[in-house]
Design an enzyme around this catalytic site. Structure first.
Site: not given
Length: 332
Positions: A15, A36, A110, A144, A195, A248, A259-260, A285
């Protein structure tokens, strides 16, 4: 960088890579884009959009040169933007047969490179001999999904050479993107990693039922923890309240698109790490960063109670209820 329009190459197909492609195509005629999986390239060409991410964004595929050959992408690009998960960076570069040292490299990743536990800029400089003045960091606060919706967003472009940062900021700016520049490549990139850990913590607390009052305390302590770490690793004068750091952090901890935070919320609600990863089908991440920063901090010995708590929950399998309760006694 020459005055003529540079040839831009993007590595990554998620994304954030898709959002980066959308931003750049506002200002350049064409881009090179590495996927890929060749099957996804075929689907993209047929659908005129990424088959897996930000599917609302339609692209003019005549302006995109797709390839699944990393050497071909690097060979035909002046600027390489790395927008893949940090855990996969070395794998993406495994088959590289051409030098990177004469290219500009932009890290839109990130996270830390596993094993080495290095930020991407340092890894690229040391492993591929790219001069530091040719390395840039692309950071937020920016999700995103809001780029896809063309909602006004701000980027941070970091480079030790401010002239280069200013030149590249023009590639990203548009009616819905504003770019801020800085020479703090280390602090900006480390803050972008940290973060995500803080957002996982925020999500865990949300999943456990902690409210807005506690979240305010958590985030206040989180920005202090980030400052302690980046000031220890790279001690320069920086304003931790600026959008590259505090902004951020806030968007990652509070946004519905984070998503985190989502990952942490599921952990807080009792999901295992594995089941959370399978259900999300996206890389958080912060999961990888918690381990990398924990190991990195063995050298610096910075007081990082939030990072330690997230690590203990994700890797030591300590109960979130117990670990966060212990954390509440350390926050002020």
């Amino acid at each position: 960088m020459e005055e003529k329009q540079p040839k831009i190459g993007i590595v990554g197909s998620g994304s954030w890579a898709t959002a980066v492609a959308k931003m750049i195509l506002q200002n350049v005629d064409s881009i090179n884009w590495h996927f890929r999986n060749p099957e996804n390239i075929s689907k993209f060409k047929r659908l005129q959009r990424n088959p897996n991410y930000l599917q609302s964004v339609k692209f003019d595929i005549n302006r995109i040169n797709f390839t699944n050959d990393i050497s071909e992408l690097v060979e035909n690009s002046d600027v390489i933007i790395f927008a893949c998960p940090s855990a996969f960076l070395k794998f993406f570069l495994l088959g590289l047969k051409v030098p990177l040292k004469n290219k500009f490299a932009i890290s839109a990743i990130k996270g830390l490179v596993p094993d080495e536990n290095q930020i991407v800029g340092t890894y690229l400089s040391e492993t591929y001999q790219i001069p530091l003045e040719q390395i840039l960091v692309l950071s937020g606060p920016c999700h995103a999904e809001e780029v896809a919706l063309e909602r006004l967003s701000y980027l941070t472009i970091a480079c030790q050479d401010m002239k280069t940062a200013r030149q590249f900021s023009n590639i990203f700016q548009s009616s819905f993107i504003k770019a801020v520049i800085t020479d703090d490549i280390y602090g900006t990139e480390y803050a972008a990693v940290l973060k995500n850990i803080m957002a996982v913590a925020s999500g865990i607390c949300h999943g456990l039922g902690y409210g807005d009052n506690f979240q305010a305390v958590l985030i206040s302590n989180a920005i202090q923890e980030i400052k302690r770490f980046v000031d220890t690793v790279h001690p320069i004068i920086r304003d931790i309240k600026s959008s590259a750091y505090l902004g951020d952090l806030l968007v990652t901890c509070y946004s519905q698109f984070s998503r985190n935070r989502t990952f942490g919320t599921m952990i807080g609600k009792g999901y295992s790490v594995k089941s959370t990863q399978l259900e999300m089908m996206q890389i958080a991440e912060g999961y990888y960063a918690a381990k990398s920063i924990k190991e990195r901090n063995e050298k610096y010995k910075v007081n990082m109670p939030i990072t330690d708590a997230v690590y203990n929950i994700l890797y030591e399998r300590i109960s979130p209820t117990i670990e966060i309760k212990l954390l509440t006694e350390l926050l002020r």
